[in-house]
Design a protein around this motif. Structure first.
Motif, mmCIF file in Angstrom:
data_model
loop_
_atom_site.group_PDB
_atom_site.id
_atom_site.type_symbol
_atom_site.label_atom_id
_atom_site.label_comp_id
_atom_site.label_asym_id
_atom_site.label_seq_id
_atom_site.Cartn_x
_atom_site.Cartn_y
_atom_site.Cartn_z
ATOM 1 N N UNK A 99 0.844 -9.792 -1.122
ATOM 2 C CA UNK A 99 0.140 -8.536 -1.222
ATOM 3 C C UNK A 99 0.141 -7.995 0.221
ATOM 4 N N UNK A 100 0.158 -6.611 0.471
ATOM 5 C CA UNK A 100 0.009 -6.138 1.719
ATOM 6 C C UNK A 100 -1.097 -5.197 1.924
ATOM 7 N N UNK A 101 -2.173 -5.264 2.697
ATOM 8 C CA UNK A 101 -3.339 -4.823 2.761
ATOM 9 C C UNK A 101 -4.166 -4.182 1.793
ATOM 10 N N UNK A 102 -4.528 -4.911 0.799
ATOM 11 C CA UNK A 102 -5.103 -4.584 -0.392
ATOM 12 C C UNK A 102 -6.987 -4.285 0.190
ATOM 13 N N UNK A 123 -0.665 -10.136 3.635
ATOM 14 C CA UNK A 123 -0.300 -9.459 4.880
ATOM 15 C C UNK A 123 -1.104 -8.320 5.389
ATOM 16 N N UNK A 124 -1.856 -8.902 6.419
ATOM 17 C CA UNK A 124 -3.011 -7.689 6.988
ATOM 18 C C UNK A 124 -3.092 -7.985 8.374
ATOM 19 N N UNK A 125 -3.343 -7.047 8.875
ATOM 20 C CA UNK A 125 -3.905 -7.016 10.395
ATOM 21 C C UNK A 125 -5.400 -7.565 10.458
ATOM 22 N N UNK A 126 -5.708 -8.514 11.292
ATOM 23 C CA UNK A 126 -7.158 -8.821 11.434
ATOM 24 C C UNK A 126 -7.354 -9.143 12.933
ATOM 25 N N UNK A 165 0.857 -1.164 -0.006
ATOM 26 C CA UNK A 165 -0.035 0.024 0.242
ATOM 27 C C UNK A 165 0.548 1.408 0.191
ATOM 28 N N UNK A 166 1.950 1.025 0.402
ATOM 29 C CA UNK A 166 3.108 2.256 0.191
ATOM 30 C C UNK A 166 4.389 1.998 -0.071
ATOM 31 N N UNK A 167 4.976 2.804 -0.587
ATOM 32 C CA UNK A 167 6.397 2.764 -1.196
ATOM 33 C C UNK A 167 7.475 2.238 -0.006
ATOM 34 N N UNK A 168 7.384 2.801 1.197
ATOM 35 C CA UNK A 168 8.168 2.395 2.425
ATOM 36 C C UNK A 168 7.822 0.565 2.577
#
Length: 211
Positions: free
Chosen positions: A52-55, A78-81, A8-11
């Motif tokens: 994939x991070x947090x789509x 990769x996502x917080x749930x 979701x971000x460049x970092x």
């Protein structure tokens, strides 16, 4: 193993690329921010796994719709749930690995390797959250879940993946053509497939068979 990274971000994207660059057997073939161009990247780069991070839900649904045309493509998320609902929904979408965003390098690498091998990975934290949602699931929801294939049906589905017709399968397994036809119909029903190609594609995506 070819991996495409999307964040979701460049970092975060840069951090994931750096993390995977030191992992043996993994080659980062591309990366991106957001989901707008990921379908074209998958088509062009032909990765084995997409990390994939947090789509967003809409973006992930679009990716999975595209990946249905590439049955060997694995998706690791990769996502917080906190309540398990995102994990449950992701599994329904067809995601094969679900890990917290703060997972360690070894955990992410291990999940990617497992996905490439056709396995499903759920982090213990996500598992606890997922189990916590179980009491709130309406009983009727279980009737919508796919029934499991029997060992014989998995065997026949594997032979279908080899391109064998009913007569060839019957000869290979020393059973009658009528029995094969019965099993094929059962496979179609359980996988909600209309054709042999669709059944094989679904079987590959769900890790029921491998080619």
């Amino acid at each position: 193993m070819r991996v495409l990274v999307n964040a979701a971000s460049d970092v975060v994207r840069t951090g994931l690329e750096s993390m995977l660059s030191t992992a043996a057997g993994i080659s980062v073939v591309g990366s991106g921010i957001g989901m707008e161009k990921i379908a074209s990247q998958v088509e062009e780069l032909q990765p084995d796994v997409v990390l994939v991070e947090t789509p967003s839900e809409e973006a992930m649904a679009g990716l999975l719709e595209f990946s249905s045309r590439m049955p060997t493509l694995g998706i690791a998320l990769l996502a917080d749930d906190s309540d398990g609902r995102k994990t449950l929904e992701a599994l329904r979408w067809g995601v094969r690995a679900i890990m917290p965003r703060n997972s360690m390098t070894g955990e992410i690498v291990g999940a990617i390797q497992a996905v490439a091998a056709g396995l499903v990975v759920i982090h213990p934290e996500a598992t606890e959250a997922l189990l916590a949602t179980a009491p709130s699931i309406e009983p009727s929801a279980f009737t919508k879940l796919d029934q499991s294939l029997t060992p014989r049906e998995v065997e026949i589905l594997s032979l279908m993946a080899e391109g064998l017709g009913n007569k060839e399968i019957a000869w290979r397994l020393s059973i009658s053509g009528h029995t094969v036809k019965f099993h094929v119909a059962s496979i179609f029903s359980k996988l909600h497939a209309a054709t042999r190609t669709e059944a094989v594609t679904i079987g590959l995506r769900r890790g029921l068979i491998m080619i």
